[in-house]
Write a protein that holds these residues in place. Structure first.
Motif, PDB file in Angstrom:
ATOM      1  N   PHE A 121       3.961  -2.887  -3.864  1.00 44.83           N
ATOM      2  CA  PHE A 121       2.645  -3.389  -3.488  1.00 44.83           C
ATOM      3  C   PHE A 121       1.955  -2.553  -2.405  1.00 44.83           C
ATOM      4  CE2 PHE A 121       2.521  -7.039  -6.110  1.00 44.83           C
ATOM      5  CZ  PHE A 121       3.785  -7.589  -6.163  1.00 44.83           C
ATOM      6  N   TYR A 122       2.726  -1.792  -1.633  1.00 42.61           N
ATOM      7  CA  TYR A 122       2.123  -1.037  -0.540  1.00 42.61           C
ATOM      8  C   TYR A 122       2.557   0.424  -0.538  1.00 42.61           C
ATOM      9  CZ  TYR A 122       1.618  -5.909   0.923  1.00 42.61           C
ATOM     10  OH  TYR A 122       1.350  -7.252   0.969  1.00 42.61           O
ATOM     11  N   ALA A 158       7.832  -3.750  -1.054  1.00 45.48           N
ATOM     12  CA  ALA A 158       7.004  -2.858  -0.236  1.00 45.48           C
ATOM     13  C   ALA A 158       6.567  -1.632  -1.046  1.00 45.48           C
ATOM     14  CB  ALA A 158       7.777  -2.426   1.015  1.00 45.48           C
ATOM     15  N   SER A 171       0.830   3.230  -0.690  1.00 48.32           N
ATOM     16  CA  SER A 171       0.029   4.125   0.162  1.00 48.32           C
ATOM     17  C   SER A 171       0.464   3.996   1.607  1.00 48.32           C
ATOM     18  CB  SER A 171      -1.467   3.788   0.042  1.00 48.32           C
ATOM     19  OG  SER A 171      -1.876   3.885  -1.291  1.00 48.32           O
ATOM     20  N   GLN A 172       0.653   2.758   2.053  1.00 50.16           N
ATOM     21  CA  GLN A 172       1.061   2.525   3.454  1.00 50.16           C
ATOM     22  C   GLN A 172       2.408   3.169   3.760  1.00 50.16           C
ATOM     23  OE1 GLN A 172      -0.331   0.430   1.491  1.00 50.16           O
ATOM     24  NE2 GLN A 172      -1.849  -0.829   2.544  1.00 50.16           N
ATOM     25  N   LEU A 173       3.222   3.303   2.708  1.00 44.65           N
ATOM     26  CA  LEU A 173       4.543   3.906   2.912  1.00 44.65           C
ATOM     27  C   LEU A 173       4.510   5.425   2.756  1.00 44.65           C
ATOM     28  CD1 LEU A 173       6.796   1.353   1.006  1.00 44.65           C
ATOM     29  CD2 LEU A 173       6.596   1.659   3.472  1.00 44.65           C
ATOM     30  N   THR A 229       3.095   1.071 -10.089  1.00 39.28           N
ATOM     31  CA  THR A 229       1.902   0.268  -9.856  1.00 39.28           C
ATOM     32  C   THR A 229       1.623  -0.644 -11.052  1.00 39.28           C
ATOM     33  OG1 THR A 229       0.966   2.037  -8.486  1.00 39.28           O
ATOM     34  CG2 THR A 229      -0.556   0.332  -9.281  1.00 39.28           C
ATOM     35  N   SER A 259       0.459   7.862  -4.608  1.00 39.87           N
ATOM     36  CA  SER A 259       0.157   6.856  -5.629  1.00 39.87           C
ATOM     37  C   SER A 259      -0.345   7.490  -6.923  1.00 39.87           C
ATOM     38  CB  SER A 259      -0.884   5.869  -5.090  1.00 39.87           C
ATOM     39  OG  SER A 259      -2.042   6.573  -4.682  1.00 39.87           O
ATOM     40  N   ASP A 315       3.626  -9.107 -10.170  1.00 42.30           N
ATOM     41  CA  ASP A 315       2.774 -10.057  -9.449  1.00 42.30           C
ATOM     42  C   ASP A 315       2.440 -11.249 -10.329  1.00 42.30           C
ATOM     43  OD1 ASP A 315      -0.493  -9.984  -7.902  1.00 42.30           O
ATOM     44  OD2 ASP A 315       1.359 -10.958  -7.286  1.00 42.30           O
TER      45      ASP A 315
END
Lengths: 129, 191
Positions: free
Chosen positions: A71-72, A68, A74-76, A89, A80, A96
């Motif tokens: 890959f995510y 999480a 910003s959502q957390l 990142t 960034s 990946d």
């Protein structure tokens, strides 16, 4: 012993009626139960339950958190633009690439871990501390 | 009915309700003590053996499969516990000086008066105490609890032939003990 049966036939059971001896102590049961309770208290603590789902849960939770963050971010709510997140990142791209086709497998394991945890709470599987 | 009730008690105890075990103690304490007493010939020792029996029974309750009655299982434990205790204390058998078996028989000169039931039981009890430990135990199980010889064999781990010999020997000895004063009490001469 040929007269055994004859003697038995002549036996009057009422001779033995109420033949039991009186126990000297009037509190025999109480004293005996005290000893029994002592034995009971010596027993090891109730075996804690063992569940392999604990291990699966911890592993999958850790994997889920890492993925999480990677890959995510910003959502957390992670910045960034920070040096740390830029490094993360960059790593994400490499991860990946590495995970490739096995990404679905990883997420499946995470989902399985969550499901098992839920089932464990319902089924209360044996667990060892 | 009682077996079913005791099975329920056992289940409760195994589930953790240790206080339920007191019911088992209450139901069987008299007989367990009596059997121990006839082996050990001493009330204090017999009480200790009886308590040890119940403690051992509690500790191994989970292993009781129910293929015999609970009483049979308990009698087996008390037999081995008492015999073991007897050997440890080097008790060699009926002690004429033991107040527990102070002879009352001598008080009955056989003067022709019939004894009341209580006296007859008392005399019989004391006569049993004069038997060897195994013999008294076997007699009680056979005549009082009406166990078969096969059941007694299971309880005591003695062979069937051995038990028959003990019964025969016990009857003979009881007859000798009782015949002196029991001329007027033919029922007691059944042995």
């Amino acid at each position: 012993m040929n007269n055994t049966e004859t003697n038995d036939n002549r036996l009057t059971h009422n001779l033995f009626e109420h033949f039991e001896e009186e126990i000297p102590s009037s509190d025999f049961t109480k004293k005996t139960m005290s000893m029994v309770l002592t034995e009971w208290s010596k027993q090891p603590a109730a075996t804690s339950r063992f569940s392999i789902t604990d291990y699966i849960w911890h592993i999958t939770t850790g994997i889920a958190i890492i993925l999480a963050i990677v890959f995510y971010p910003s959502q957390l709510g992670l910045d960034s633009d920070s040096h740390l997140m830029q490094t993360v990142t960059a790593m994400a791209g490499q991860i990946d690439a590495l995970l490739g086709n096995i990404q679905p497998v990883i997420w499946s394991i995470v989902a399985a871990g969550i499901l098992l945890r839920l089932l464990d709470n319902i089924l209360r599987l044996p667990r060892k501390i | 009915m009682r077996n079913h009730h005791e099975q329920n008690i056992i289940k409760d105890v195994l589930k953790g309700d240790v206080s339920a075990f007191s019911q088992i103690v209450e139901n069987h304490k008299q007989m367990v003590f009596t059997l121990a007493f006839n082996i050990l010939k001493n009330r204090e020792d017999a009480e200790e053996a009886a308590q040890d029996t119940f403690v051992k029974a509690y500790k191994s309750l989970a292993q009781f499969k129910g293929d015999s009655s609970l009483s049979t299982w308990l009698y087996r434990i008390v037999y081995h516990t008492s015999i073991s205790m007897m050997r440890q204390r080097k008790n060699t058998g009926a002690d004429i000086d033991n107040p527990a078996i102070a002879s009352v028989i001598g008080e009955y000169p056989g003067n022709g008066e019939r004894l009341d039931n209580l006296d007859r039981k008392k005399i019989l009890k004391e006569a049993l105490l004069k038997l060897d430990e195994d013999d008294a135990f076997v007699v009680l199980l056979y005549y009082y609890k009406e166990h078969s010889i096969e059941e007694i064999s299971t309880i005591t781990s003695l062979g069937i032939s051995n038990i028959k010999v003990k019964l025969h020997r016990a009857r003979k000895k009881l007859h000798e003990i009782l015949s002196k004063v029991m001329e007027q009490e033919p029922d007691l001469l059944i042995f």
